[in-house]
Motif scaffolding. Structure first.
Motif, PDB file in Angstrom:
ATOM      1  N   PRO A 119       6.525 -11.742  -1.306  1.00 49.09           N
ATOM      2  CA  PRO A 119       6.017 -10.353  -0.778  1.00 49.09           C
ATOM      3  C   PRO A 119       7.337  -9.165  -0.948  1.00 49.09           C
ATOM      4  N   ALA A 121       8.007  -4.519  -1.568  1.00 49.77           N
ATOM      5  CA  ALA A 121       7.463  -3.289  -1.568  1.00 49.77           C
ATOM      6  C   ALA A 121       7.991  -2.359  -2.705  1.00 49.77           C
ATOM      7  N   THR A 139       6.262   3.376   0.553  1.00 50.31           N
ATOM      8  CA  THR A 139       6.282   2.330  -0.443  1.00 50.31           C
ATOM      9  C   THR A 139       4.792   1.887  -0.341  1.00 50.31           C
ATOM     10  N   THR A 140       4.190   0.731  -1.436  1.00 50.12           N
ATOM     11  CA  THR A 140       3.353   0.272  -1.630  1.00 50.12           C
ATOM     12  C   THR A 140       3.416  -1.373  -1.263  1.00 50.12           C
ATOM     13  N   PRO A 141       2.812  -2.109  -0.665  1.00 47.04           N
ATOM     14  CA  PRO A 141       2.983  -3.290  -0.420  1.00 47.04           C
ATOM     15  C   PRO A 141       2.732  -4.143  -1.699  1.00 47.04           C
ATOM     16  N   ALA A 143       2.151  -8.075  -3.049  1.00 52.04           N
ATOM     17  CA  ALA A 143       1.815  -9.405  -2.724  1.00 52.04           C
ATOM     18  C   ALA A 143       2.747 -10.216  -3.557  1.00 52.04           C
ATOM     19  N   ARG A 144       2.667 -11.664  -3.063  1.00 57.15           N
ATOM     20  CA  ARG A 144       3.398 -12.776  -3.975  1.00 57.15           C
ATOM     21  C   ARG A 144       2.303 -13.064  -5.047  1.00 57.15           C
ATOM     22  N   SER A 147       0.455  -9.109  -9.678  1.00 56.48           N
ATOM     23  CA  SER A 147      -0.227  -7.964  -9.130  1.00 56.48           C
ATOM     24  C   SER A 147      -0.270  -6.737 -10.311  1.00 56.48           C
TER      25      SER A 147
END
Length: 239
Positions: A119, A121, A139-141, A143-144, A147
């Protein structure tokens, strides 16, 4: 005396030739600029009417990245499907090459294709001109795994010089800002800026783009150049 006269004549001939060449050089410069403007406008309109974008970057080539490298880590390399970055626990920045200032009001959506083994950002750093202060987005997360992020530059929060600010309207500098744990890696694969709505041919009369009159109209062309220089924030005029 004849030798002196020949030298004077040769000098006068050079002066006459130089004076005669000046209008030709001016015409050539205006012709080349006109051809460039026509090609640039055609490419932009062609991309827009085919739901494409003139602003996209492949992370598989160093030509699309500033200095062909990442800033904040020395562990970065081009791999088969993109640009792989490994964190040392601090922020990483990747600059995208801009051929000219990008109109963020017209291209407010940024699609970012990447793969992360942890994970993370992702934020953006923008400067409206090379002399302007930089602005940083929220910031935008990430994901693992794989994406495809779509970031709306008009709806996320921005800070300029430490204070909340309106979204920037143009980008003379654009960087990706990554935050991820130490030893984690991200592979950046592709970035594309695009419009919010599809543009079709009937919509062209209502489109506004930064267009100029033909360089052959010298007075109006120079006047428009002055207008653009004095109003750097004004990016579009109706067709």
């Amino acid at each position: 005396m004849p030798v002196l006269l020949r030298r004077v004549f040769a000098w006068l001939l050079c002066v006459v030739c130089a004076l005669a060449a000046l209008p030709c050089l001016d015409f050539l410069a205006r012709h080349q600029l006109r051809q460039h403007l026509v090609a640039s406008a055609s490419a932009t309109l062609g991309a827009l009417t085919h739901a494409d974008s003139p602003h996209q970057w492949s992370a598989r080539t160093a030509d699309d990245l500033i200095a062909g490298r990442a800033f904040g880590t020395t562990d970065a390399q081009f791999v088969e499907d993109g640009f792989q970055l490994r964190s040392r626990g601090n922020e990483i920045q990747v600059g995208l090459v801009l051929a000219a200032a990008m109109d963020l009001a017209r291209f407010p959506l940024l699609d970012i294709d990447l793969r992360s083994d942890s994970p993370a950002a992702l934020g953006l750093i923008v400067a409206e001109s090379l002399e302007a202060p930089t602005c940083m987005s929220a910031t935008t997360p990430v994901a693992r795994g794989e994406s495809l992020l779509t970031i709306n530059l008009r709806s996320i929060e921005w800070q300029c010089q430490g204070s909340a600010s309106a979204p920037p309207r143009r980008a003379a500098m654009l960087r990706l800002h990554l935050e991820l744990p130490a030893d984690a890696s991200v592979t950046l694969r592709h970035v594309r800026a695009r419009t919010q709505t599809h543009l079709d041919a009937p919509a062209l009369p209502n489109l506004a783009l930064p267009l100029l009159p033909e360089p052959r109209d010298g007075v109006e062309f120079d006047r428009m150049l002055s207008r653009i220089a004095e109003n750097a924030g004004q990016m579009t005029w109706p067709i």
